[in-house]
Write a protein that holds these residues in place. Sequence first.
Motif, PDB file in Angstrom:
ATOM      1  N   ILE A 137      12.827   7.551  -9.839  1.00 18.23           N
ATOM      2  CA  ILE A 137      12.311   8.900 -10.099  1.00 18.23           C
ATOM      3  C   ILE A 137      10.974   9.106  -9.392  1.00 18.23           C
ATOM      4  N   LEU A 138      10.121   8.097  -9.450  1.00 15.28           N
ATOM      5  CA  LEU A 138       8.819   8.197  -8.792  1.00 15.28           C
ATOM      6  C   LEU A 138       8.972   8.250  -7.279  1.00 15.28           C
ATOM      7  N   ARG A 139       9.863   7.469  -6.746  1.00 17.62           N
ATOM      8  CA  ARG A 139      10.086   7.471  -5.295  1.00 17.62           C
ATOM      9  C   ARG A 139      10.526   8.843  -4.805  1.00 17.62           C
ATOM     10  N   ARG A 140      11.333   9.521  -5.610  1.00 22.23           N
ATOM     11  CA  ARG A 140      11.825  10.843  -5.207  1.00 22.23           C
ATOM     12  C   ARG A 140      10.759  11.924  -5.371  1.00 22.23           C
ATOM     13  N   GLY A 141       9.612  11.561  -5.920  1.00 19.35           N
ATOM     14  CA  GLY A 141       8.540  12.521  -6.094  1.00 19.35           C
ATOM     15  C   GLY A 141       8.798  13.526  -7.196  1.00 19.35           C
ATOM     16  N   GLN A 142       9.656  13.174  -8.160  1.00 22.06           N
ATOM     17  CA  GLN A 142      10.008  14.107  -9.228  1.00 22.06           C
ATOM     18  C   GLN A 142       9.002  14.135 -10.366  1.00 22.06           C
ATOM     19  N   ALA A 143       8.107  13.134 -10.413  1.00 21.58           N
ATOM     20  CA  ALA A 143       7.162  13.074 -11.523  1.00 21.58           C
ATOM     21  C   ALA A 143       5.946  12.254 -11.130  1.00 21.58           C
ATOM     22  N   ASP A 144       4.847  12.495 -11.860  1.00 18.90           N
ATOM     23  CA  ASP A 144       3.657  11.650 -11.725  1.00 18.90           C
ATOM     24  C   ASP A 144       3.747  10.459 -12.665  1.00 18.90           C
ATOM     25  N   ILE A 145       4.372  10.714 -13.820  1.00 23.07           N
ATOM     26  CA  ILE A 145       4.544   9.663 -14.831  1.00 23.07           C
ATOM     27  C   ILE A 145       5.968   9.741 -15.370  1.00 23.07           C
ATOM     28  N   VAL A 146       6.590   8.586 -15.530  1.00 21.30           N
ATOM     29  CA  VAL A 146       7.906   8.487 -16.188  1.00 21.30           C
ATOM     30  C   VAL A 146       7.725   7.550 -17.370  1.00 21.30           C
ATOM     31  N   TYR A 147       8.109   7.988 -18.553  1.00 21.51           N
ATOM     32  CA  TYR A 147       7.940   7.126 -19.718  1.00 21.51           C
ATOM     33  C   TYR A 147       9.259   6.962 -20.469  1.00 21.51           C
ATOM     34  N   ALA A 148       9.367   5.873 -21.190  1.00 20.00           N
ATOM     35  CA  ALA A 148      10.560   5.571 -21.971  1.00 20.00           C
ATOM     36  C   ALA A 148      10.385   6.125 -23.382  1.00 20.00           C
ATOM     37  N   SER A 149      11.310   7.006 -23.778  1.00 16.94           N
ATOM     38  CA  SER A 149      11.208   7.675 -25.079  1.00 16.94           C
ATOM     39  C   SER A 149      12.245   7.147 -26.054  1.00 16.94           C
ATOM     40  N   ARG A 150      11.781   6.877 -27.251  1.00 20.12           N
ATOM     41  CA  ARG A 150      12.690   6.453 -28.330  1.00 20.12           C
ATOM     42  C   ARG A 150      13.251   7.638 -29.092  1.00 20.12           C
ATOM     43  N   HIS A 151      12.748   8.845 -28.804  1.00 16.94           N
ATOM     44  CA  HIS A 151      13.101  10.008 -29.610  1.00 16.94           C
ATOM     45  C   HIS A 151      13.824  11.101 -28.837  1.00 16.94           C
ATOM     46  N   CYS A 152      14.202  10.809 -27.601  1.00 18.89           N
ATOM     47  CA  CYS A 152      15.007  11.785 -26.866  1.00 18.89           C
ATOM     48  C   CYS A 152      16.482  11.399 -26.990  1.00 18.89           C
ATOM     49  N   MET A 193       4.017   5.012 -13.287  1.00 16.71           N
ATOM     50  CA  MET A 193       3.338   6.161 -12.676  1.00 16.71           C
ATOM     51  C   MET A 193       2.808   5.800 -11.296  1.00 16.71           C
ATOM     52  N   ARG A 194       2.409   6.810 -10.565  1.00 14.50           N
ATOM     53  CA  ARG A 194       1.696   6.586  -9.326  1.00 14.50           C
ATOM     54  C   ARG A 194       0.313   6.026  -9.662  1.00 14.50           C
ATOM     55  N   ARG A 195      -0.088   4.988  -8.954  1.00  9.71           N
ATOM     56  CA  ARG A 195      -1.371   4.368  -9.268  1.00  9.71           C
ATOM     57  C   ARG A 195      -2.523   5.351  -9.109  1.00  9.71           C
ATOM     58  N   GLY A 196      -2.361   6.324  -8.215  1.00 10.25           N
ATOM     59  CA  GLY A 196      -3.408   7.305  -7.999  1.00 10.25           C
ATOM     60  C   GLY A 196      -3.755   8.108  -9.236  1.00 10.25           C
ATOM     61  N   VAL A 197      -2.824   8.220 -10.171  1.00 12.57           N
ATOM     62  CA  VAL A 197      -3.101   8.945 -11.418  1.00 12.57           C
ATOM     63  C   VAL A 197      -4.233   8.257 -12.175  1.00 12.57           C
ATOM     64  N   MET A 198      -4.164   6.937 -12.262  1.00 14.43           N
ATOM     65  CA  MET A 198      -5.226   6.198 -12.954  1.00 14.43           C
ATOM     66  C   MET A 198      -6.527   6.225 -12.164  1.00 14.43           C
ATOM     67  N   GLU A 199      -6.434   6.167 -10.852  1.00 11.10           N
ATOM     68  CA  GLU A 199      -7.646   6.213 -10.031  1.00 11.10           C
ATOM     69  C   GLU A 199      -8.444   7.488 -10.313  1.00 11.10           C
ATOM     70  N   LYS A 200      -7.746   8.584 -10.579  1.00  6.48           N
ATOM     71  CA  LYS A 200      -8.413   9.863 -10.801  1.00  6.48           C
ATOM     72  C   LYS A 200      -8.892  10.053 -12.239  1.00  6.48           C
ATOM     73  N   THR A 201      -8.320   9.296 -13.162  1.00 10.54           N
ATOM     74  CA  THR A 201      -8.671   9.491 -14.573  1.00 10.54           C
ATOM     75  C   THR A 201      -9.421   8.309 -15.177  1.00 10.54           C
ATOM     76  N   ALA A 202      -9.645   7.252 -14.404  1.00  8.85           N
ATOM     77  CA  ALA A 202     -10.207   6.013 -14.953  1.00  8.85           C
ATOM     78  C   ALA A 202     -11.542   6.224 -15.658  1.00  8.85           C
ATOM     79  N   HIS A 203     -12.365   7.128 -15.154  1.00 11.70           N
ATOM     80  CA  HIS A 203     -13.681   7.340 -15.752  1.00 11.70           C
ATOM     81  C   HIS A 203     -13.648   8.264 -16.963  1.00 11.70           C
TER      82      HIS A 203
END
Length: 384
Positions: A137-152, A193-203
């Motif tokens: 999913i990340l490779r296709r550029g469909q999302a910034d974050i993909v998470y595993a849900s127990r409630h979907c 997720m894309r590592r860049g997401v954390m780079e932008k939010t780390a602070h």
Amino acid sequence: MMLLDLNVTQARELLFDDVPMRLQAATRAAPAEISIVIPTFNERANIGELIDRIRTVLADTRWEIIIVDDDSPDGTAEQARALHWEDARVRVIRRVGRRGLSSACIEGILSSSATYVAVMDADLQHDPDLLGEMLAILRRGQADIVYASRHCAGGSVGDWEEHRIAASRLARWVASRAVSVPLSDPMSGYFAMRRGVMEKTAHRVSGVGFKILLDIILASDRALRVTEVPLAFTSRTRGTSKLSSRVVWDYAAMLIEHRSGGAITAHDVSNAALGVAGLSVNMLTLSMLAGLTGLSIGASATLSALAACVAVFATSSILSRRTCGPWRWYLALIPFAGACTFGVVADGVVTSLLVGAGWNWFASGVSGALAGAALMRRAIRHHL
């Protein structure tokens, strides 16, 4: 010089005289496409099996595993190093003197240079088979974050007890009021997720508690594209669960920090809890001693301050990230109480003087408690 050149050439031919060896060296030198960050504490029995399963799932992918261990007494870090010698793609960060799942994940992610990063638990309750789907999913550029849900649809919580289901439902409801992105399982600890997401939010991330996914989404300055995949949560077979009252407290403190825009930090919330616990016990004890015994107001205030010290220490033990057995708890209390001596005495003296000056016992007690707390502040910082 010619002899030296000839020897170097011959050495290269000896080292790389066949194609498979050259390909193997190139593969090892190639950077990882995805880093799987696994925070651990006392998970020695599980990490070997987990790594084997990840190796199978990502057989056609350049990967690395970063185990971030919070100085586990069961030797998890040593086991991880042994696995590194078998496969150099497995590496370990051993943290001493600090603890916490979120902060461990942050350190692991920031130590990576891969395009994508994933976070999962080491307890085998997170299915490694989902890593391939998340990465696609990340490779296709469909999302910034993909998470595993127990409630979907397709997900489940396994054999959770009713009280844990109710607690999870409440936590999801609270999270839904804090985040604008629709999440069926904001409490998930399994995501990529894309590592860049954390780079932008780390602070801006709080780094407190166990819910790093929610922390990252709340810290982002833009709306992230989030996609979910179903997770059938399995039962833990080895080790013990990390769920505790401290997890609940950290979750609440993290939400308060984000909702206040950082004006109130999680550390401020914990300090406020210590202050409320100490002052409440101090005044309750003072009212009992002053009304039911023949002790002077000064002596009553001194004993009340001592009781407040015990309350602060107990509250800190619940909220802290340190683990200690019952005997270590009592032994650690002794030097803490000793360091608070000047504050305890000051509480009694100030309260007694103010009552002698005509103040009522309640106002005098509060003033004495605040004066004592000011002197205890350094001891609290040092010992807690």
